[in-house]
Scaffold this motif. Structure first.
Motif, PDB file in Angstrom:
ATOM      1  N   ASN A  83      42.114  50.032  44.855  1.00 51.08           N
ATOM      2  CA  ASN A  83      42.789  49.811  45.554  1.00 51.08           C
ATOM      3  C   ASN A  83      42.543  49.892  47.526  1.00 51.08           C
ATOM      4  N   GLU A  84      40.861  50.648  47.190  1.00 53.64           N
ATOM      5  CA  GLU A  84      39.647  50.031  48.277  1.00 53.64           C
ATOM      6  C   GLU A  84      39.344  48.487  48.332  1.00 53.64           C
ATOM      7  N   LEU A  85      39.672  47.776  47.253  1.00 51.14           N
ATOM      8  CA  LEU A  85      40.187  46.617  47.956  1.00 51.14           C
ATOM      9  C   LEU A  85      40.759  45.641  48.567  1.00 51.14           C
ATOM     10  N   VAL A  86      42.346  46.194  48.196  1.00 47.51           N
ATOM     11  CA  VAL A  86      43.182  45.607  48.995  1.00 47.51           C
ATOM     12  C   VAL A  86      43.352  46.115  50.431  1.00 47.51           C
ATOM     13  N   GLN A  87      42.760  47.659  50.343  1.00 47.93           N
ATOM     14  CA  GLN A  87      42.231  47.862  51.985  1.00 47.93           C
ATOM     15  C   GLN A  87      41.727  47.036  52.679  1.00 47.93           C
ATOM     16  N   VAL A  88      40.940  46.537  52.061  1.00 47.09           N
ATOM     17  CA  VAL A  88      39.859  45.325  53.435  1.00 47.09           C
ATOM     18  C   VAL A  88      40.577  44.166  53.326  1.00 47.09           C
ATOM     19  N   GLY A  89      41.614  43.901  52.628  1.00 45.03           N
ATOM     20  CA  GLY A  89      42.439  42.686  52.602  1.00 45.03           C
ATOM     21  C   GLY A  89      42.158  41.844  51.672  1.00 45.03           C
ATOM     22  N   ILE A  90      41.674  41.737  50.168  1.00 42.78           N
ATOM     23  CA  ILE A  90      42.485  41.552  49.403  1.00 42.78           C
ATOM     24  C   ILE A  90      43.861  41.229  48.708  1.00 42.78           C
ATOM     25  N   ARG A  91      44.044  40.367  48.337  1.00 43.55           N
ATOM     26  CA  ARG A  91      45.279  39.660  48.217  1.00 43.55           C
ATOM     27  C   ARG A  91      45.122  38.946  46.449  1.00 43.55           C
ATOM     28  N   GLN A  92      44.331  38.912  46.053  1.00 44.84           N
ATOM     29  CA  GLN A  92      44.428  38.318  44.514  1.00 44.84           C
ATOM     30  C   GLN A  92      43.343  38.851  43.929  1.00 44.84           C
ATOM     31  N   ILE A  93      43.731  39.178  42.498  1.00 43.52           N
ATOM     32  CA  ILE A  93      42.221  39.551  41.574  1.00 43.52           C
ATOM     33  C   ILE A  93      42.653  38.857  40.307  1.00 43.52           C
ATOM     34  N   ILE A  94      40.864  38.326  39.708  1.00 46.50           N
ATOM     35  CA  ILE A  94      40.943  37.981  39.057  1.00 46.50           C
ATOM     36  C   ILE A  94      40.209  38.550  38.161  1.00 46.50           C
ATOM     37  N   PHE A 207      47.876  44.924  36.296  1.00 47.35           N
ATOM     38  CA  PHE A 207      49.372  44.653  36.996  1.00 47.35           C
ATOM     39  C   PHE A 207      50.050  45.577  37.286  1.00 47.35           C
ATOM     40  N   LYS A 208      50.279  46.769  36.872  1.00 46.03           N
ATOM     41  CA  LYS A 208      51.325  47.727  37.650  1.00 46.03           C
ATOM     42  C   LYS A 208      50.748  47.561  39.505  1.00 46.03           C
ATOM     43  N   MET A 209      49.979  48.363  39.623  1.00 49.17           N
ATOM     44  CA  MET A 209      48.829  48.003  40.931  1.00 49.17           C
ATOM     45  C   MET A 209      49.180  47.149  42.034  1.00 49.17           C
ATOM     46  N   ALA A 210      49.550  45.380  41.063  1.00 47.84           N
ATOM     47  CA  ALA A 210      49.831  44.911  41.878  1.00 47.84           C
ATOM     48  C   ALA A 210      51.040  44.036  42.796  1.00 47.84           C
ATOM     49  N   GLY A 211      51.980  45.151  40.998  1.00 41.55           N
ATOM     50  CA  GLY A 211      53.668  44.817  41.828  1.00 41.55           C
ATOM     51  C   GLY A 211      54.018  46.203  42.795  1.00 41.55           C
ATOM     52  N   VAL A 212      53.416  47.347  42.743  1.00 33.80           N
ATOM     53  CA  VAL A 212      53.262  48.268  43.805  1.00 33.80           C
ATOM     54  C   VAL A 212      53.041  47.554  45.542  1.00 33.80           C
ATOM     55  N   TYR A 213      51.457  47.213  44.999  1.00 29.37           N
ATOM     56  CA  TYR A 213      50.895  47.056  46.220  1.00 29.37           C
ATOM     57  C   TYR A 213      51.065  45.816  46.929  1.00 29.37           C
ATOM     58  N   GLN A 214      51.895  44.814  46.048  1.00 30.35           N
ATOM     59  CA  GLN A 214      52.302  43.277  46.585  1.00 30.35           C
ATOM     60  C   GLN A 214      51.355  42.880  46.944  1.00 30.35           C
ATOM     61  N   PHE A 215      50.202  42.460  45.330  1.00 30.35           N
ATOM     62  CA  PHE A 215      48.805  41.470  45.429  1.00 30.35           C
ATOM     63  C   PHE A 215      49.362  40.781  44.377  1.00 30.35           C
ATOM     64  N   ALA A 216      48.601  40.013  44.347  1.00 31.75           N
ATOM     65  CA  ALA A 216      48.883  38.787  42.556  1.00 31.75           C
ATOM     66  C   ALA A 216      47.990  39.111  41.601  1.00 31.75           C
ATOM     67  N   ALA A 217      47.871  38.991  40.406  1.00 30.36           N
ATOM     68  CA  ALA A 217      47.100  39.423  39.852  1.00 30.36           C
ATOM     69  C   ALA A 217      46.568  38.868  38.160  1.00 30.36           C
ATOM     70  N   ALA A 218      45.897  39.005  38.066  1.00 31.01           N
ATOM     71  CA  ALA A 218      45.999  37.934  36.085  1.00 31.01           C
ATOM     72  C   ALA A 218      44.604  38.399  35.930  1.00 31.01           C
TER      73      ALA A 218
END
Length: 260
Positions: A83-94, A207-218
């Motif tokens: 949640n906090e990484l997305v707030q600082v601008g992260i859009r892809q997480i592996i 993966f669920k967070m990625a769908g809800v928060y609209q970032f890409a995850a693998a």
């Protein structure tokens, strides 16, 4: 604008410089986070060690900025960090993790790339309904598979079982609690027959967070246990499995057009 340093990760957007990263490699183990930063990235800078959640800013050989960050163990901790990484601008997480195989053809030392997760996690239910799909980003997943092929690593693509506990939830009885609830007895064999490849503790919520928060995850995980044989971790194979998982993620990011 004043720099907002987030309470858990310990840094904010302004700490990331003029060209902030949009991608993060996320590991449950802070030692793995440090290993990735020191051995695979350039011009590395420690951002924070707040609450044991180590985070490093570094650069790939093509000068692309990237974070190596610690999620902590399990979905509750991961959900806060993501949640906090997305707030600082992260859009892809592996996610780069470890896992236990529940299929006889998936050996210790190999890697599993998760296409989706059977999500049996209470944290995820706070993010989205239980029916909400826990699916990895298809483009990032293909990039990981291609990277593993190009590097010659033994790899498997399929569904992961994400559960909240290491012992009871993964049907381990060699622990302080050998008496499992009836709902968990035989669960591993049931999952095996559903063609699930492995157990781990974070992918489903990610993966669920990625769908809800609209970032890409693998996710790519090194196999460190073979549950068709034993409940224990095979430490002799851990470094190889984890190293191959890391190398796969780095190669995918560096060479795939998904990340341009």
């Amino acid at each position: 604008m004043t720099n907002k340093r987030f309470y858990h990760i310990g840094f904010g957007q302004e700490d990331l410089g003029k060209s902030p990263p949009e991608i993060a490699l996320l590991s449950g183990d802070r030692d793995r986070t440090r290993l990735i930063a020191q051995n695979y990235l350039q011009d590395v800078r420690l951002l924070s060690q707040n609450r044991g959640l180590d985070s490093y800013l570094g650069y790939l050989p093509n000068h692309r900025p990237i974070l190596s960050a610690t999620s902590g163990m399990g979905a509750p901790s991961l959900s806060i960090v993501v949640n906090e990484l997305v707030q600082v601008g992260i859009r892809q997480i592996i996610r780069i993790g470890t896992c236990g195989s529940i299929q006889p053809h998936v050996p210790v030392g190999s890697i599993v790339i998760s296409s989706a997760a059977l999500c049996r996690q209470g944290t995820a239910n706070d993010i989205a309904p239980i029916e909400y799909p826990a699916a990895a980003d298809p483009f990032m997943t293909v990039a990981l598979v291609k990277a593993a092929q190009e590097l010659g690593f033994e790899h498997y693509l399929g569904i992961t079982a994400s559960v909240d506990t290491f012992y009871e939830g993964q049907e381990r009885t060699d622990s302080a609690n050998p008496y499992l609830m009836r709902s968990l007895r035989g669960i591993t064999e049931e999952y095996r027959r559903l063609n699930i490849l492995n157990y781990e503790m974070e992918c489903g919520t990610l993966f669920k967070m990625a769908g809800v928060y609209q970032f890409a995850a693998a996710a790519v995980c090194g196999v460190v246990a073979q549950r068709t044989v034993d409940e224990g971790i095979v430490l002799e194979q851990k470094d190889v499995a984890v190293g191959n998982a890391i190398a796969t993620a780095i190669h995918a990011i560096t060479n795939s057009c998904v990340y341009l």
